[in-house]
Design an enzyme around this catalytic site. Structure first.
Site, mmCIF file in Angstrom:
data_model
loop_
_atom_site.group_PDB
_atom_site.id
_atom_site.type_symbol
_atom_site.label_atom_id
_atom_site.label_comp_id
_atom_site.label_asym_id
_atom_site.label_seq_id
_atom_site.Cartn_x
_atom_site.Cartn_y
_atom_site.Cartn_z
ATOM 1 N N SER A 65 0.387 -1.446 0.114
ATOM 2 C CA SER A 65 0.193 -0.481 0.211
ATOM 3 C C SER A 65 0.899 1.183 -0.038
ATOM 4 O O SER A 65 1.823 1.437 -1.003
ATOM 5 C CB SER A 65 -1.308 0.102 0.645
ATOM 6 O OG SER A 65 -2.236 0.898 1.404
ATOM 7 N N ASP A 279 -1.827 1.419 -3.281
ATOM 8 C CA ASP A 279 -2.797 0.517 -3.910
ATOM 9 C C ASP A 279 -3.791 0.630 -4.145
ATOM 10 O O ASP A 279 -4.268 0.066 -4.515
ATOM 11 C CB ASP A 279 -2.303 -0.882 -3.268
ATOM 12 C CG ASP A 279 -3.003 -0.936 -1.870
ATOM 13 O OD1 ASP A 279 -2.922 0.121 -2.136
ATOM 14 O OD2 ASP A 279 -3.549 -1.699 -1.330
ATOM 15 N N ASP A 281 -5.882 2.385 -3.014
ATOM 16 C CA ASP A 281 -7.373 2.029 -2.271
ATOM 17 C C ASP A 281 -7.685 3.087 -0.981
ATOM 18 O O ASP A 281 -8.686 2.836 -0.306
ATOM 19 C CB ASP A 281 -7.332 0.717 -0.990
ATOM 20 C CG ASP A 281 -6.256 0.922 0.089
ATOM 21 O OD1 ASP A 281 -5.612 1.148 0.046
ATOM 22 O OD2 ASP A 281 -5.834 -0.337 0.587
ATOM 23 N N GLU A 371 -12.653 6.316 6.845
ATOM 24 C CA GLU A 371 -11.887 7.232 8.023
ATOM 25 C C GLU A 371 -10.958 9.126 7.131
ATOM 26 O O GLU A 371 -10.585 8.502 6.231
ATOM 27 C CB GLU A 371 -10.421 6.832 7.502
ATOM 28 C CG GLU A 371 -10.416 4.355 7.824
ATOM 29 C CD GLU A 371 -9.874 4.130 9.005
ATOM 30 O OE1 GLU A 371 -9.191 3.577 9.695
ATOM 31 O OE2 GLU A 371 -8.894 3.537 7.972
ATOM 32 N N ALA A 372 -10.035 9.692 8.256
ATOM 33 C CA ALA A 372 -9.773 10.682 7.747
ATOM 34 C C ALA A 372 -9.068 10.801 6.247
ATOM 35 O O ALA A 372 -8.841 11.389 5.845
ATOM 36 C CB ALA A 372 -9.512 11.285 8.988
ATOM 37 N N ASN A 373 -8.308 9.228 6.180
ATOM 38 C CA ASN A 373 -7.032 8.921 5.992
ATOM 39 C C ASN A 373 -7.180 8.890 4.021
ATOM 40 O O ASN A 373 -6.782 8.894 2.655
ATOM 41 C CB ASN A 373 -5.979 8.119 5.807
ATOM 42 C CG ASN A 373 -6.790 6.556 5.715
ATOM 43 O OD1 ASN A 373 -8.180 6.550 4.892
ATOM 44 N ND2 ASN A 373 -6.434 5.791 7.018
ATOM 45 N N ARG A 499 -5.424 6.789 22.858
ATOM 46 C CA ARG A 499 -5.445 4.970 22.336
ATOM 47 C C ARG A 499 -3.745 4.376 21.903
ATOM 48 O O ARG A 499 -3.555 4.992 21.822
ATOM 49 C CB ARG A 499 -6.510 5.067 21.495
ATOM 50 C CG ARG A 499 -5.886 5.394 19.432
ATOM 51 C CD ARG A 499 -7.054 5.360 18.860
ATOM 52 N NE ARG A 499 -6.714 4.223 18.459
ATOM 53 C CZ ARG A 499 -5.568 3.283 17.147
ATOM 54 N NH1 ARG A 499 -5.309 4.916 17.048
ATOM 55 N NH2 ARG A 499 -5.921 2.074 16.883
ATOM 56 N N SER A 501 -1.278 2.565 20.366
ATOM 57 C CA SER A 501 -0.888 2.275 19.053
ATOM 58 C C SER A 501 -0.945 0.642 19.000
ATOM 59 O O SER A 501 -0.870 0.136 19.632
ATOM 60 C CB SER A 501 1.048 3.055 19.124
ATOM 61 O OG SER A 501 1.046 1.926 18.016
ATOM 62 N N GLY A 502 -1.422 0.424 17.622
ATOM 63 C CA GLY A 502 -1.760 -1.201 17.393
ATOM 64 C C GLY A 502 -0.428 -1.981 16.485
ATOM 65 O O GLY A 502 -0.642 -3.229 16.993
#
Length: 545
Positions: A65, A279, A281, A371-373, A499, A501-502
């Site tokens: 991506s 990519d 999306d 999403e904001a992105n 929050r 981070s993942g």
């Protein structure tokens, strides 16, 4: 079994580096391309098992991506074109990290747990992006499919959303469309042409759009669809891959994060522009004004434009269907306020991550999520599609209701409901602006974003932070949420949340307020609270100015 012997032999050609551990997340696997050969082979194996289990075609997309060009990655696509179900993400991680000699037992374990009939036919669709590493890595996927006796179809260079679309078309026996790139172009371009007929007397200037292709697959594919659009849209394509590096100082992620024009694009004030990611999306729009100031129209603005258009059409068609916009805590407060109070649209907030947004959007007749992105799409329930179809084909009705229903029908056909799709979203946005006779500046002034700031705080263990209310409130550590609430009260039109981070031991801080100065100060004060209450490491956060 003969297949296991084949897997053993083939896996020797795709050896796993000893000790390498990778995790399958929302975006699949992503890392430096040199570490991925064994992963690709094993995802070919897993896709074959998934196909046997679901008795359906599964997709495997080789892409990283918006990551730098030297990285690559892989994600699996489930039968309706959606992301791999979370229960199988664990199997992906397990297979990826199994040492070479344990691979066959690991496969047998999945087969037994999922009660997979190994004589069931398997079909896997494979696609890749333009990275130099993608050719050999997609070959490794195909080797994996073949080793377990699966059938494969190699689509070669495609955008990620195109492969999602192909998988859905195949598994709906063509009801969703034809499972070819040409079929995809025909469906979208025909719907766009029908919608464009509702726009009155557009000049060539109004039909013009500058596209930043991020030097990736999106540039190639948008050029291919351009010939199908029959001058209804005139594109200038920049960063088309002929010179620059993939995602380097260009693309949707760069533009969104840096809040400035990508390099390699030449535009005049007021020109309408958009950027895809690597990519294709994700998409964001932007323009510069006569003072040379940059204006970004991100996923929030896109969701607002699309949902407003759909809400108006549903009202005109007198269709009693529930429409909602799904957002995350990162959505700008102004967009939420406008949707709820001006447009009377339901807004649902969910946890960050496309999977959560997609799932929440399925709860409504019409669910718009971005999403904001800039990653997002629109989902229509089966009932909604049937009601629209019925009204559009009713020969007894020839009034405004019928016209609205036909517009809705073509809107459904232009949207890729399987996943966010920059090409499909671009065509929908262009059609809406043309029908409404809106400039990009008029779209931008629907509402004004509240100034905001995002920061990161390094902590020794991100797991100390637990959240609730779609990540908008912190449950632990004790006292943190009270501290945030107290700080927010100091500023006008303010809110803030934190929050974990993942992917890394950092806590993400978001703050917005009436002025940029207030948003910056609030973000800094909240990051200090995180640092002191959640185990911050290193120097304490410094003020922004």
């Amino acid at each position: 079994m003969a297949h296991f012997k084949e897997v053993s032999e083939q896996s020797g050609l795709h050896p796993k580096p000893v000790g390498l551990v990778l995790q399958y997340g929302t975006a699949g696997f992503r890392t430096n391309a040199s570490q991925l050969d064994h992963i690709m082979f094993r995802m070919g194996l897993l896709a074959t098992l998934r196909s046997k289990k679901t008795k359906a075609t599964i997709g495997v997309m080789v892409t990283a991506s918006h990551n730098p060009e030297e990285d690559n990655g892989v994600k699996l696509i489930d039968p309706m074109g959606e992301m791999l179900t979370s229960s199988w993400e664990g199997y992906a991680t397990q297979l990826a990290n199994t040492e070479q000699e344990e691979l066959i037992p690991a496969l047998k374990d999945i087969i037994e747990k999922e009660a997979i009939n190994m004589s069931q036919e398997a079909n896997v669709f494979v696609g890749k992006d333009t990275r130099s590493s993608s050719a050999s890595l997609s070959k490794a996927v195909l080797d994996g499919v073949k080793a377990l006796g699966g059938n494969s179809k190699d689509y070669g260079l495609v955008t990620t959303p195109q492969l999602h679309y192909m998988v859905c078309c195949q598994n709906t026996q063509g009801k969703y469309g034809e499972a070819t790139v040409e079929g995809y172009y025909n469906k979208l371009s025909q719907a766009f042409s029908q919608l464009a007929k509702n726009a009155s007397n557009r000049t060539d200037d109004q039909k013009h759009l500058s596209v930043d292709g991020a030097n990736g697959i999106g540039a190639i594919k948008v050029r291919e669809i351009e010939s199908h659009l029959k001058r209804n849209l005139q594109l200038s394509i920049f960063n088309d891959g002929s010179r620059g590096k993939l995602n380097h100082q260009c693309g949707a992620d760069f533009v969104k994060v840096q809040q400035k024009l990508p390099t390699g694009i030449e535009i005049n004030p007021g020109d309408r522009c958009c950027s895809f990611d690597g990519d294709a999306d994700r998409i964001v729009y932007y323009y510069t004004d006569s003072q040379g100031d940059f204006h970004l129209l991100d996923g929030d603005k896109i969701a607002t434009l699309i949902s407003t258009f759909l809400k108006e059409l549903l009202n005109e068609a007198c269709l009693d269907l529930k429409i909602a916009v799904v957002q995350t805590a990162y959505a700008n407060g102004s967009s939420t306020y406008y949707l709820e109070n001006t447009m009377n649209v339901i807004v649902k907030c969910t946890k960050t991550g496309v999977k959560h947004l997609h799932h929440a959007a399925q709860e409504f007749d019409v669910g718009v999520y971005f999403e904001a992105n800039g990653h997002g799409t629109v989902l229509f329930s089966r009932e909604a599609e049937e009601k629209i179809q019925q009204l559009a084909s009713d020969t007894n009705i020839i009034d405004e209701r019928k016209k609205a229903a036909l517009l809705l029908q073509n809107t459904i056909n232009i949207i890729n409901q399987t996943v966010g799709d920059a090409i499909s979203d671009m065509l929908l946005i262009e059609a809406i602006l043309a029908i409404k006779g809106m400039t990009v500046q008029q779209w931008d002034t629907i509402y004004s974003d509240l100034p905001n700031r995002q920061l990161k705080v390094k902590v020794s263990d991100r797991r100390v932070i637990e959240t609730t209310d779609a990540e908008r409130r912190a449950v632990t550590p004790a006292g943190l949420q009270d501290a945030i609430d107290g700080l927010v009260k100091k500023y006008r039109q303010a809110r803030s949340f934190v929050r974990p981070s993942g992917t890394e031991d950092v806590v993400r801080v978001y703050a917005e307020a009436e002025t940029q100065e207030s948003a910056d100060a609030l973000a800094h004060e909240v990051s200090l609270a995180v640092y002191s209450l959640a185990g911050g490491v290193g120097d304490e956060p410094k003020p922004l100015n």
